[in-house]
Motif scaffolding. Structure first.
Motif, PDB file in Angstrom:
ATOM      1  N   LYS A 146     -29.141 -17.677   0.663  1.00  0.00           N
ATOM      2  CA  LYS A 146     -28.929 -16.583   1.607  1.00  0.00           C
ATOM      3  C   LYS A 146     -28.841 -15.257   0.850  1.00  0.00           C
ATOM      4  O   LYS A 146     -28.099 -15.123  -0.114  1.00  0.00           O
ATOM      5  N   LYS A 189     -27.825 -11.275   1.278  1.00  0.00           N
ATOM      6  CA  LYS A 189     -26.968 -10.452   2.122  1.00  0.00           C
ATOM      7  C   LYS A 189     -27.161  -8.981   1.771  1.00  0.00           C
ATOM      8  O   LYS A 189     -27.139  -8.611   0.596  1.00  0.00           O
ATOM      9  N   ASP A 221     -28.317 -10.701   7.011  1.00  0.00           N
ATOM     10  CA  ASP A 221     -28.336 -11.958   6.266  1.00  0.00           C
ATOM     11  C   ASP A 221     -29.689 -12.619   6.502  1.00  0.00           C
ATOM     12  O   ASP A 221     -30.090 -12.833   7.656  1.00  0.00           O
ATOM     13  N   GLU A 277     -32.125 -15.938   5.200  1.00  0.00           N
ATOM     14  CA  GLU A 277     -32.257 -17.197   4.458  1.00  0.00           C
ATOM     15  C   GLU A 277     -33.710 -17.663   4.551  1.00  0.00           C
ATOM     16  O   GLU A 277     -34.162 -18.077   5.609  1.00  0.00           O
TER      17      GLU A 277
END
Length: 758
Positions: A423, A425, A461, A463
């Protein structure tokens, strides 16, 4: 009067000079610094960096110039390194070397550029070694080519040319052993053997006399074991391996013409089988996971794991070591990585109106008399005009016609590099403090405050999940928050009122494709109206006698995200995905095979109980001779066969989409000296031949004694149709010729085979 004019001119001159000084101080500042930034933005990195260095020398105490220069230098070097790495990975070594040299010209001590130059030199050496291995393969030195390519892959498992060549070598490699039987030319002698219920000792004795091979037997071998074998025109090496396999025997090479024969049992294998020790350095995968896979698949005998160095040492047979090498090369890949180019635009528009008149809205007066307790009548009598001593009213009226228009744009363009399934951020905004009041027990007058910080602004965020086909699946979570109000609680503690906008989605896009996420709009409007009571509610007069305070606020967040794959797992070909494993008791050992054999000349029968005989020692080991071939023990069976040769065509009836399958073509009932040319046709829009030829839908196949494929061949196909359906594979225009007398031979064609694609 003239003095006043002179003073005014002096003041005007000073003002203009101050403006010029102010403009230079806050506008252009350092000319070299401004020019350097412009040149870097235009892509002229060398000139721009030189200007920045000049600005740093001119103003060494200027912190802004020092900081911005360091940041721009890092960005320029990073971009040059990124471009150079892409050129190197794409195979353009000349331009990649020039790009790395460009970095070294700017910064001679850059370690990554030096490493890039070394990797390019190593890549060129590997390419030259691959060319040498390919030349060995052309000369049919398969083992030499394999040894050279494996040495390259040990240094760089991702070398593309070596991976392509090892796939070709694996398809042609017949055995993985180093200690094979190809020791002397006698092992390659082609002979014909015909034994029926003959002692094992007799067979080996005749083989030793004929080929000059020494056999040493283990004491536990039963030399009176019976065997039956009929083989024509095959090498002693293949015949010997066939005899050993069918009688549960194994061998060990003692010297160039001596073999040790022993029972193929676990106890004897421990005594005679040679073991190899090999260390495997794992670069990217967890060594414990790799060892667990090796233990489960290869059933390795002994493995030592060094977690600190991320390597394991294995002790096993050479075949098991070779199998482990392939498993490690297929699983030790670097984690896929993607570069996310994100653009976040926060657009704010505020429009405020203050319109209308502002009339006096109150009347004031003061009572000047004295109040008498208990005399309300006297008190009321004093409220006459004479009692109103002071009377006042605001004498000012205002008309407001104010409009304020404010705009605010926040642009953030971060670039973040992230591994697969990790992930990333990103936060663009502020950390707002809010205080919590703490009262100490028993001491109410002492109050302490503790700050608590919350994130406000844009939080993103992401991913990524990188697919094998360069598809990228992104799980995106976007939150936009802003402070609306603050509530004050007991003890002076404050609590925020936060407005949020959230968006969460999952999307799949291609490498380099830009996706826009917009529509996160926040529209607010507040209206306040004030005026004279009574007149405010009369239509027509409310506009003239009221004052309006209107505020409209609009906020929108636009997100643009572009993923670019930095590194992905190479897609393995079919020969790497599926290959021979061996047997349950002997991992990595290829099956015993014999070379091209004449039709109906091979048979293996179970050993009988009675003592058999040999037709003739000289005939049993008679060398192959094309002019005078030895008699065929299956001549009676061959004479009963049909006189007309026939072609057979075999293929599966059902195949799934995007699957591979084999088609077998065989010539049966033909003489040994018959050659056949045939045309195989297929539907090119649904099937693709995997033999490396063209995609025209036809293949010319040659079958016969002097052909490399012999009397049978196999072609691999892959289904490329997008939808289910049916197709056919057919053989047409078969032409056969008898090489003995030069006459043509009629060949029976098989019917077409139908394949259902599901």
């Amino acid at each position: 009067m003239k003095s006043w004019k002179t003073i005014v001119l002096i003041i005007l001159f000073i003002t203009l000079a101050g403006c010029a000084i102010n403009n230079r101080t806050f506008g252009t500042r350092n000319l070299a610094f401004d020019d350097g930034q412009k040149l870097i933005a235009q892509g002229q990195f060398e000139s721009g960096l030189a200007k920045l260095e000049q600005a740093r020398r001119e103003e060494p105490e200027n912190k802004e110039i020092q900081t911005v220069s360091i940041r721009l230098v890092g960005e320029v070097v990073g971009k040059l390194q990124f471009d150079a790495e892409n050129l190197r990975l794409s195979g353009d070594l000349e331009r990649a070397e020039q790009a790395f040299q460009r970095i070294l010209n700017l910064y001679p001590f850059n370690e990554r550029a030096k490493e890039g130059i070394e990797l390019i030199a190593l890549e060129r050496r590997h390419i030259a070694a691959v060319d040498a291995a390919r030349a060995l393969l052309v000369r049919n030195d398969v083992l030499g080519a394999e040894t050279m390519v494996r040495a390259i892959l040990q240094e760089n498992p991702q070398q593309s040319y070596a991976r392509q060549l090892i796939s070709e070598i694996n398809s042609r490699l017949t055995r993985p052993e180093v200690t094979d039987l190809a020791l002397e030319s006698a092992f390659k002698k082609a002979v014909t053997m015909e034994f029926k219920d003959t002692d094992l000792k007799t067979v080996f004795e005749l083989m030793s006399r004929t080929a000059g091979i020494n056999f040493v037997f283990d004491k536990d071998i039963r030399q009176d074991t019976k065997l039956s074998i009929f083989v024509r025109q095959n090498t002693i090496e293949d015949i010997l391996k066939l005899i050993l396999t069918t009688n549960q025997l194994a061998y060990k090479v003692l010297n160039s013409n001596s073999l040790l024969i022993y029972p193929n049992t676990p106890a004897k294998l421990k005594d005679y089988q040679e073991l190899v020790v090999r260390s495997f350095q794992i670069a990217h995968t967890d060594v414990k996971q790799m060892v667990a896979m090796i233990r489960g698949i290869v059933k390795a005998k002994d493995i030592y794991v060094n977690e600190q160095l991320n390597l394991f040492i294995m002790r096993d047979t050479l075949e098991a070591i070779r199998l482990t090498e392939r498993l490690v090369s297929l699983n030790d890949y670097a984690e896929p990585e993607v570069m996310l180019e994100v653009t976040i635009l926060d657009i704010t528009r505020t429009n405020k109106f203050l319109l209308g008149p502002n009339f006096p809205q109150s009347l004031q007066f003061n009572y000047a008399g004295q109040a008498v307790v208990g005399a309300p009548a006297a008190l009321l009598s004093n409220f006459g005009f004479s009692g109103l001593k002071s009377f006042g009213m605001t004498s000012q009226a205002k008309v407001d016609f104010l409009q304020n228009l404010s705009t605010g744009d926040i642009l953030a363009n971060p670039r973040i590099r992230v591994n697969n399934r990790e992930k990333a951020k990103i936060h663009v905004g502020t950390k707002q403090p809010f205080f919590t009041a703490n009262v100490q027990p028993g001491i109410s007058s002492i109050v302490t405050s503790t700050p608590t910080f919350i994130d406000l602004g844009v939080k993103l965020d992401v991913e990524p999940r990188i697919g094998i086909n360069d598809d990228i699946t992104l799980k995106v979570t976007l939150e936009v928050s802003s402070l609306i109000n603050t509530i004050t609680g007991p003890g002076g503690a404050t609590a925020p009122v936060v407005g949020t906008r959230n968006a969460e989605t999952m999307l799949t896009i291609k490498d380099g494709e830009t996706q826009v996420i917009a529509g996160l709009i926040d529209n607010r409007e507040s209206r306040k109206v004030g005026g004279l009571a009574g007149l405010l509610n009369i239509p027509g007069l409310d506009r003239l006698t009221s004052n309006q305070d209107i505020e409209r606020t609009k906020n929108e967040v636009v997100l643009l995200i572009t993923p670019r794959i930095v590194r992905n797992i190479p897609r393995p070909i079919n020969l790497e995905n599926e290959y021979h494993f061996g047997t349950a008791s002997d991992a990595g050992k290829l099956p015993v095979t014999i070379k091209k054999t004449a039709a109906q000349s091979l048979a293996i029968a179970p050993a009988g109980s009675g003592r058999g005989g040999v037709r003739s020692i000289a005939d049993a080991f008679a060398p192959s001779d094309d002019q005078n071939p030895p008699p065929n023990p299956f001549a009676s069976a061959a004479s009963s066969a049909t006189a007309t040769p026939a072609l057979t065509l075999q293929a599966p009836s059902n195949v799934g989409l995007d699957k591979e399958f084999s088609v077998n073509v065989r010539l049966v009932g033909a003489k040994a000296m018959v050659n056949t040319d045939l045309q195989l046709t297929y539907e090119a829009s649904m099937l693709e031949a995997l033999d490396g030829g063209d995609k025209s839908g036809t293949r010319t196949i040659k079958l016969g004694k002097d052909q490399t494929s012999g009397l049978a061949t196999q072609i691999r196909f892959k289904v490329i149709a997008a939808n289910p359906g049916a197709t056919e594979i057919n053989i047409q225009n078969a032409v056969a010729e008898d090489l003995e007398n030069g006459t043509s031979v009629e060949v029976t064609l098989p019917p077409p085979v139908s394949i259902n694609v599901k």
